[in-house]
Write an enzyme that holds these catalytic residues in place. Structure first.
Site, PDB file in Angstrom:
ATOM      1  CG  HIS A 190      41.450  64.264  31.701  1.00 47.18           C
ATOM      2  ND1 HIS A 190      40.140  64.662  31.508  1.00 47.18           N
ATOM      3  CD2 HIS A 190      42.150  65.422  31.856  1.00 47.18           C
ATOM      4  CE1 HIS A 190      40.061  65.980  31.531  1.00 47.18           C
ATOM      5  NE2 HIS A 190      41.275  66.465  31.747  1.00 47.18           N
ATOM      6  CE  LYS A 198      35.738  67.726  32.510  1.00 48.29           C
ATOM      7  NZ  LYS A 198      36.178  69.119  32.421  1.00 48.29           N
ATOM      8  CG  ASP A 214      50.924  69.630  33.521  1.00 51.13           C
ATOM      9  OD1 ASP A 214      50.632  70.816  33.719  1.00 51.13           O
ATOM     10  OD2 ASP A 214      51.428  69.239  32.459  1.00 51.13           O
ATOM     11  CB  SER A 215      45.312  67.996  32.829  1.00 55.51           C
ATOM     12  OG  SER A 215      44.954  69.298  33.247  1.00 55.51           O
ATOM     13  CG  PHE A 231      37.721  74.267  32.463  1.00 54.68           C
ATOM     14  CD1 PHE A 231      37.218  73.136  33.080  1.00 54.68           C
ATOM     15  CD2 PHE A 231      39.106  74.337  32.263  1.00 54.68           C
ATOM     16  CE1 PHE A 231      38.044  72.102  33.477  1.00 54.68           C
ATOM     17  CE2 PHE A 231      39.950  73.307  32.665  1.00 54.68           C
ATOM     18  CZ  PHE A 231      39.419  72.189  33.277  1.00 54.68           C
ATOM     19  N   GLY A 232      37.907  75.332  29.278  1.00 51.91           N
ATOM     20  CA  GLY A 232      38.943  74.897  28.331  1.00 51.91           C
ATOM     21  C   GLY A 232      38.367  74.332  27.033  1.00 51.91           C
ATOM     22  CE1 TYR A 233      42.286  73.790  23.275  1.00 52.33           C
ATOM     23  CE2 TYR A 233      42.975  73.332  25.540  1.00 52.33           C
ATOM     24  CZ  TYR A 233      43.205  73.921  24.312  1.00 52.33           C
ATOM     25  OH  TYR A 233      44.340  74.660  24.106  1.00 52.33           O
ATOM     26  CE  LYS A 259      44.172  71.591  37.257  1.00 50.49           C
ATOM     27  NZ  LYS A 259      45.567  71.842  36.876  1.00 50.49           N
TER      28      LYS A 259
HETATM   29  P1  IMP Z   1      47.221  72.865  33.628  1.00 55.21           P
HETATM   30  O1  IMP Z   1      46.458  73.659  34.645  1.00 55.21           O
HETATM   31  O2  IMP Z   1      48.615  73.298  33.406  1.00 55.21           O
HETATM   32  O3  IMP Z   1      47.109  71.405  33.911  1.00 55.21           O
HETATM   33  O4  IMP Z   1      46.515  73.204  32.229  1.00 55.21           O
HETATM   34  C1  IMP Z   1      45.701  72.312  31.613  1.00 55.21           C
HETATM   35  C2  IMP Z   1      45.018  72.952  30.399  1.00 55.21           C
HETATM   36  O5  IMP Z   1      44.507  71.871  29.628  1.00 55.21           O
HETATM   37  C3  IMP Z   1      43.809  73.802  30.789  1.00 55.21           C
HETATM   38  O6  IMP Z   1      44.107  75.156  30.797  1.00 55.21           O
HETATM   39  C4  IMP Z   1      42.800  73.469  29.695  1.00 55.21           C
HETATM   40  O7  IMP Z   1      43.042  74.282  28.582  1.00 55.21           O
HETATM   41  C5  IMP Z   1      43.160  72.052  29.314  1.00 55.21           C
HETATM   42  N1  IMP Z   1      42.360  71.091  30.103  1.00 55.21           N
HETATM   43  C6  IMP Z   1      42.792  70.239  31.066  1.00 55.21           C
HETATM   44  N2  IMP Z   1      41.778  69.521  31.562  1.00 55.21           N
HETATM   45  C7  IMP Z   1      40.676  69.941  30.898  1.00 55.21           C
HETATM   46  C8  IMP Z   1      39.300  69.570  30.981  1.00 55.21           C
HETATM   47  O8  IMP Z   1      38.857  68.743  31.785  1.00 55.21           O
HETATM   48  N3  IMP Z   1      38.488  70.214  30.128  1.00 55.21           N
HETATM   49  C9  IMP Z   1      38.896  71.143  29.235  1.00 55.21           C
HETATM   50  N4  IMP Z   1      40.156  71.539  29.122  1.00 55.21           N
HETATM   51  C10 IMP Z   1      41.047  70.932  29.961  1.00 55.21           C
END
Ligand code: IMP
Length: 199
Positions: free
Chosen positions: A178, A173, A69-70, A150-152, A12
């Site tokens: 988003h 990306k 927040d995402s 990362f993540g999903y 981020k």
């Molecule tokens: P945050 O840091 O509280 O906003 O958590 C967002 C969570 O949503 C992350 O830990 C990921 O699991 C998921 N996430 C958000 N944005 C992405 C992305 O761009 N790719 C994959 N997972 C995402």
């Protein structure tokens, strides 16, 4: 102007710096200004959680603060994991465990539609608040594809690009994601705010 990023996520920081430096905004970490705020994300919406984080860090640092927040919202999972994306399935799980939970939840399900959502909030010491939301629609795959991200990312497929987020370069990306969309909107909002045109 100096702005504190209410996050420890290095991805981020890079994205925010790149976009906001063009407006003369220097994005710094909490540790750069001697604060370390642990905010409980108790909101029910992305907007609420982003505001909670930005306001808490702004109050501690006495400087404008920005938070994001995402999460992933899957139609057949009633919009979940949504605001619970980072903690889906509980503590101690890996990213892989969490996306496999999503795949399990969709077993036999024909509706694979989903979207990623990002909400950015910037809180100023004078009480002003700016917010911007970005969404990216896509579908959930039947199995993971791609190594990056990362993540999903490995299970989120964009039909137009014919790739999952994990098969895209960072630049590809950011152009459709988003967060990229929310940041672009936020950049315009901040530009207007700094020029005083929204007052
Ligand atoms: P945050 O840091 O509280 O906003 O958590 C967002 C969570 O949503 C992350 O830990 C990921 O699991 C998921 N996430 C958000 N944005 C992405 C992305 O761009 N790719 C994959 N997972 C995402």
């Amino acid at each position: 102007m100096k702005m504190v990023l209410a996050s420890r996520n290095a991805h981020k920081l890079v994205e925010m710096r790149e976009i906001l430096s063009r407006l003369g905004v220097e994005v710094v970490l909490e540790s750069d200004v001697g604060v370390d705020v642990d905010v409980e994300e108790t909101g029910e919406t992305f907007e609420e959680n982003a505001a909670l984080k930005a306001k808490a860090v702004m109050a501690a640092a006495g400087l404008p603060a920005i938070a994001d927040d995402s999460g992933l919202c899957v139609t057949a999972l009633g919009g979940g994991p949504g605001v619970y994306s980072a903690r889906y399935g509980g503590e101690g799980l890996t990213d892989k465990d969490r996306y496999e939970l999503v795949l399990d939840g969709l077993r036999g399900q024909l509706d694979r539609s989903a979207k990623f959502v990002s909400c950015i909030c910037c809180a100023f010491p004078n009480g002003d608040v700016l917010t911007a939301r970005g969404e990216c629609p896509g579908v959930i795959t039947y199995s993971p594809r791609g190594e990056d991200g990362f993540g999903y990312d490995p299970i989120f497929f964009l039909p137009e690009q014919k790739k999952t987020f994990a098969q895209m370069t960072g630049a590809e990306k950011n152009a459709v994601s988003h967060r990229g969309r929310a940041l672009a909107k936020f950049k315009t909002e901040l530009e207007n705010y700094l020029n005083g045109t929204d007052k």
